[in-house]
Design an enzyme around this catalytic site. Structure first.
Site, PDB file in Angstrom:
ATOM      1  N   ARG A   1       9.566  49.870 -14.131  1.00 35.61           N
ATOM      2  CA  ARG A   1       9.473  49.032 -15.174  1.00 35.61           C
ATOM      3  C   ARG A   1       9.348  49.645 -16.411  1.00 35.61           C
ATOM      4  O   ARG A   1       8.898  49.188 -17.445  1.00 35.61           O
ATOM      5  CB  ARG A   1       8.438  47.959 -14.936  1.00 35.61           C
ATOM      6  CG  ARG A   1       8.207  47.172 -13.718  1.00 35.61           C
ATOM      7  CD  ARG A   1       9.370  46.517 -13.689  1.00 35.61           C
ATOM      8  NE  ARG A   1       9.390  45.701 -12.310  1.00 35.61           N
ATOM      9  CZ  ARG A   1       9.973  46.326 -11.399  1.00 35.61           C
ATOM     10  NH1 ARG A   1      10.746  47.311 -11.468  1.00 35.61           N
ATOM     11  NH2 ARG A   1       9.765  45.414 -10.179  1.00 35.61           N
TER      12      ARG A   1
ATOM     13  N   SER B   1       4.869  37.367 -14.497  1.00 36.74           N
ATOM     14  CA  SER B   1       3.822  38.427 -14.317  1.00 36.74           C
ATOM     15  C   SER B   1       3.201  39.078 -15.554  1.00 36.74           C
ATOM     16  O   SER B   1       3.961  39.648 -16.333  1.00 36.74           O
ATOM     17  CB  SER B   1       4.200  39.439 -13.341  1.00 36.74           C
ATOM     18  OG  SER B   1       4.461  39.292 -12.064  1.00 36.74           O
TER      19      SER B   1
ATOM     20  N   GLU C   1       2.697  43.487 -19.148  1.00 32.21           N
ATOM     21  CA  GLU C   1       4.198  43.678 -18.873  1.00 32.21           C
ATOM     22  C   GLU C   1       5.086  43.225 -20.216  1.00 32.21           C
ATOM     23  O   GLU C   1       5.807  43.732 -20.616  1.00 32.21           O
ATOM     24  CB  GLU C   1       4.608  43.021 -17.521  1.00 32.21           C
ATOM     25  CG  GLU C   1       6.081  43.283 -17.450  1.00 32.21           C
ATOM     26  CD  GLU C   1       6.542  42.495 -16.009  1.00 32.21           C
ATOM     27  OE1 GLU C   1       7.657  42.744 -15.805  1.00 32.21           O
ATOM     28  OE2 GLU C   1       5.674  42.738 -15.310  1.00 32.21           O
TER      29      GLU C   1
END
Length: 375
Positions: free
Chosen positions: A184, A268, A364
């Site tokens: 990520r 998320s 995130e």
């Protein structure tokens, strides 16, 4: 393609020679995001071509203003206060598909909707991004955080990323190896954060596509709910995998849907932490020997959702107009709250998880601006 350069070709565009892009003042930000929160942008501009990008950057630099790039609005949280700078919406379009050598090269403008690209590839029987179906946002955002789901990541299919340097106005092409992809993350999120504006991304897809079933939940869904013949490939196989992925995502409210109140979120909010084998063993010894973990090239991924729920924050928990999704413990849902309330709840969750496990969860979404309660 807009913003595309040949390998090794850096071109500097003089912003003084380009007409200024149309700049709007005092634009509401909440409608431009999937969570529906945020204050006002002092200035707002749409980037439909590289000229608009360079013109805006030059204008903002002359005025000493920050520039915040906005894609699909699904992975960003603006503060409730006015953003005293320029919010630039990426709208560079274009799609080129070239078949050659048993594969297909796809060049997509940064402003193309990601799931539209996935759908077109699936309908063409191409493989490599079918497990990334239903993810909101734009193509240009996918390399930044190396978007991934259900066993696939874009780094496996990205050939090149075209971008404009925000300082020099040069257009540069980055090969896959130059992007420094990780879990990520990428150079565009770390070392070169806010340095480049991505204009186009080139992918290499398999022709015909074959299912890549690396994720137990997806494999189980296909086995139990769909008829996927052994050895299937091409359009039928890719379409079946896409339907299964969308079913799983909808069950977690991870597909943007106006009829699903739990999808009014940023997806998320926390990344799954990655730890080494010794840390995992210690964590299991202290918390639960059945603590789930998944091996990855960088170590073991521990489900952040498991940690959140174990630390006392159950699905459906609500405070100050922000609720933990009833369908996914990592999604913070707006049900009449504020950006400040989102940050406050997120910090409480982070502290609780750290007190429980010693692990610091990493947000995130991109967090823009400060709140009165920020330290």
């Amino acid at each position: 393609m807009p913003g595309t350069a040949h390998d090794g070709d850096n071109r500097s565009i003089d912003p003084d020679l380009i007409p200024s892009a149309e700049i709007h003042e005092n634009v509401e930000l909440a409608p431009l995001t999937t969570i529906g929160l945020g204050g006002v942008a002092r200035y707002y501009v749409r980037w439909c071509d590289p000229a608009a990008i360079c013109s805006t950057l030059g204008w903002a630099r002359d005025k000493g203003l920050p520039v915040q790039v906005l894609g699909g609005g699904s992975n960003i949280l603006f503060a409730d206060q006015t953003y005293q700078g320029v919010v630039a919406k990426v709208e560079l379009r274009g799609l080129e598909i070239t078949r050659a050598g048993g594969g297909v090269t796809v060049v997509a403008g940064a402003g193309e909707r990601w799931d539209d690209l996935v759908l077109k590839s699936v309908e063409a029987g191409l493989g490599g991004i079918e497990c990334l179906s239903g993810i909101p946002g734009l193509v240009g955002a996918t390399p930044i955080q190396n978007v991934g789901a259900y066993g696939q990541e874009v780094k496996e299919r990205i050939v090149a990323v075209d971008a404009i340097d925000r300082e020099s106005f040069e257009t540069t092409r980055f090969a896959n190896a130059d992007c420094q992809f990780g879990y990520r993350t990428s150079r565009f999120k770390t070392a070169d954060r806010d340095r480049f504006v991505i204009t186009a991304v080139t992918f290499r897809l398999a022709d015909p596509g074959r299912p890549q079933l690396r994720y137990p939940e997806l494999e189980r869904c296909l086995r139990e709910d769909f008829d996927l013949p052994a050895g299937a490939r091409g359009r039928e196989a890719m379409s079946t995998v896409r339907r299964a992925v969308l079913k799983l995502r909808r069950a977690k409210s991870m597909v943007v849907d106006e009829t699903d109140e739990n999808s009014r979120s940023m997806g998320s909010f926390f990344l799954n932490p990655v730890i080494d084998a010794a840390e995992l063993a210690a964590l299991r010894s202290r918390l639960d020997r059945d603590l789930p973990a998944f091996e990855s090239p960088d170590g073991y991924k521990v489900p952040a959702a498991w940690l959140v729920e174990r630390s006392g924050f159950a699905r459906g928990y609500q405070r100050d107009g922000i609720r933990i999704s009833a369908n996914h413990a990592l999604a913070l849902v707006n049900c009449g709250g504020t950006s400040t309330a989102v940050r406050r709840l997120a910090k409480e969750i982070e502290r609780a998880v750290f007190d429980l496990s010693g692990i610091r969860l990493e947000p995130e979404p991109v967090i823009v601006g400060t709140e009165p309660s920020d330290d």
